[in-house]
Scaffold this active site. Structure first.
Site, short mmCIF file in Angstrom:
data_model
loop_
_atom_site.label_atom_id
_atom_site.label_comp_id
_atom_site.label_asym_id
_atom_site.label_seq_id
_atom_site.Cartn_x
_atom_site.Cartn_y
_atom_site.Cartn_z
N SER A 1 68.70 21.46 49.97
CA SER A 1 70.07 21.76 49.56
C SER A 1 70.56 23.07 50.14
O SER A 1 71.73 23.40 50.03
CB SER A 1 70.18 21.79 48.03
OG SER A 1 69.15 22.57 47.49
N HIS B 1 71.32 15.30 53.16
CA HIS B 1 71.43 15.91 51.84
C HIS B 1 72.16 14.95 50.88
O HIS B 1 73.35 14.72 51.01
CB HIS B 1 72.19 17.25 51.97
CG HIS B 1 72.26 18.03 50.71
ND1 HIS B 1 73.20 19.01 50.48
CD2 HIS B 1 71.51 17.99 49.58
CE1 HIS B 1 73.02 19.54 49.29
NE2 HIS B 1 72.01 18.92 48.72
N GLU C 1 75.49 14.64 53.01
CA GLU C 1 75.86 15.72 53.92
C GLU C 1 74.86 15.63 55.09
O GLU C 1 73.66 15.80 54.89
CB GLU C 1 75.71 17.05 53.16
CG GLU C 1 76.68 18.13 53.57
CD GLU C 1 76.54 19.40 52.69
OE1 GLU C 1 75.51 19.58 52.00
OE2 GLU C 1 77.46 20.22 52.74
N ASN D 1 76.96 23.42 48.86
CA ASN D 1 76.51 24.50 47.98
C ASN D 1 77.16 25.84 48.28
O ASN D 1 77.14 26.74 47.44
CB ASN D 1 74.99 24.59 47.99
CG ASN D 1 74.40 23.50 47.13
OD1 ASN D 1 74.89 23.27 46.03
ND2 ASN D 1 73.40 22.80 47.62
#
Ligand code: CAA
Length: 283
Positions: free
Chosen positions: A120, A141, A153, A191
């Site tokens: 992540s 991801h 992702e 993130n």
């Protein structure tokens, strides 16, 4: 190379969800974890999540059985990944652990095998650099709960080959997901945007602006978020949130990413959210 056989390393929450979606889309999957009890728990979770889909008439009982029959398990990378066309690593967010795994994968898999990481926030470029095939290393991801969330992702490391990105994009679509390409910088996009919001929500509690449930209500009712940021932080795991904030803080060297002292204190107290039964809420 045609991808038929997929190995997923790490049978935690993300690993079992990733194995679930590949198997449901017709791929043969080997789920690998050093802990046999974790493998039993993961296959029981996949069975339970498929049973819920049968109950809701989204899939048939025979779809469920076929999906389960495509999943096998292994406790070592040597036997579990050697025939894989694609490996998706989903172990804990520790670079040293990932380094060991990618070095081993580089040895045991064929030169054509694509090595993906579900990290992540750890740099794909840095992971790729421990292998002899950085052009075949990519970020894939997924988001929790993996069978529900549409996003993958697709993270391009500095040396990831264009053909590998195209193949992983196509493959993510085959899983019924919506792949989004991003480049390899701290936190990627997901993130880099999500974690500072969660960290700021924690600062709001730390500074006495509002109680956790009120912070969450503001974001749910005012911004239509399905979960408030503090409920989501518990769901993700406060230790994971702290690790990601530290990657952002270190990677950008910018004080605006400093983790809230309350987040650090809660992790020190092992109040990690859903998985320990207590975080901002009690479970
Ligand atoms: N596995 C499989 N299916 C699940 C599930 C699970 N663990 N949890 C829920 N579901 C399914 C349910 O069966 C239900 O399906 P239907 O719509 O077909 O009926 C659907 O998801 C909605 O579930 P519920 O009605 O029980 O609950 P809900 O409406 O409150 O939704 C939620 C639950 C999907 C988790 C929703 O609250 C949500 O979207 N939350 C935000 C999740 C999120 O932001 N995830 C990303 C976290 S960040 C991350 O993962 C990556 C990182 O790098 C940190």
């Amino acid at each position: 190379m045609q991808v038929n056989k997929v190995s997923v390393i790490g049978a935690g929450t993300m690993g079992n969800g990733i194995a679930h979606v590949f198997a449901q889309s017709g791929y043969n999957v080997t789920l690998i974890d050093v802990n046999p009890e974790q493998l039993d728990k993961a296959t029981a979770t996949i069975d339970k999540n498929l049973a819920r889909m049968v109950k809701k008439e989204k899939i048939s009982e025979s779809d469920k059985e076929a999906t389960m029959s495509r999943i096998s398990t292994a406790t070592d990378i040597g036997s579990g990944a050697k025939d894989a066309d694609l490996v998706v690593e989903a172990v804990n967010e520790q670079f040293d652990l990932k380094k060991k795994i990618f070095q081993q994968l580089d040895e045991v898999t064929s030169d054509d095998t694509i090595l993906a990481s579900n990290t992540s926030s750890i740099s794909i470029t840095k992971i790729a650099a421990v292998t002899s095939r950085p052009e075949k290393v990519i970020g894939m991801h997924f988001f929790n709960p993996v069978p529900v969330m549409k996003l993958v992702e697709v993270v391009n490391g500095l040396d990831t080959a264009k053909e590998v990105t195209e193949q992983i994009t196509k493959l993510s679509e085959n899983l019924g997901k919506s792949p989004v390409p991003v480049n390899d910088y701290p936190g990627f996009v997901s993130n880099r945007v999500l974690m500072p919001m969660i960290n700021e929500a924690i600062f709001s509690v730390y500074e006495g602006v509002a109680e956790p449930e009120h912070v969450d209500e503001v974001m749910k009712l005012g911004m239509a978020h399905p979960m408030g940021p503090l409920r989501l932080a518990d769901f993700i795991g406060l230790d994971v949130c702290l690790d990601i904030m530290r990657v952002l803080h270190e990677g950008f060297g910018d004080p605006r990413y400093r983790p809230c002292p309350l987040l650090i204190k809660m992790v020190d107290a092992s109040k990690l959210g859903d998985k320990t039964g207590e975080g901002f809420y009690k479970y």
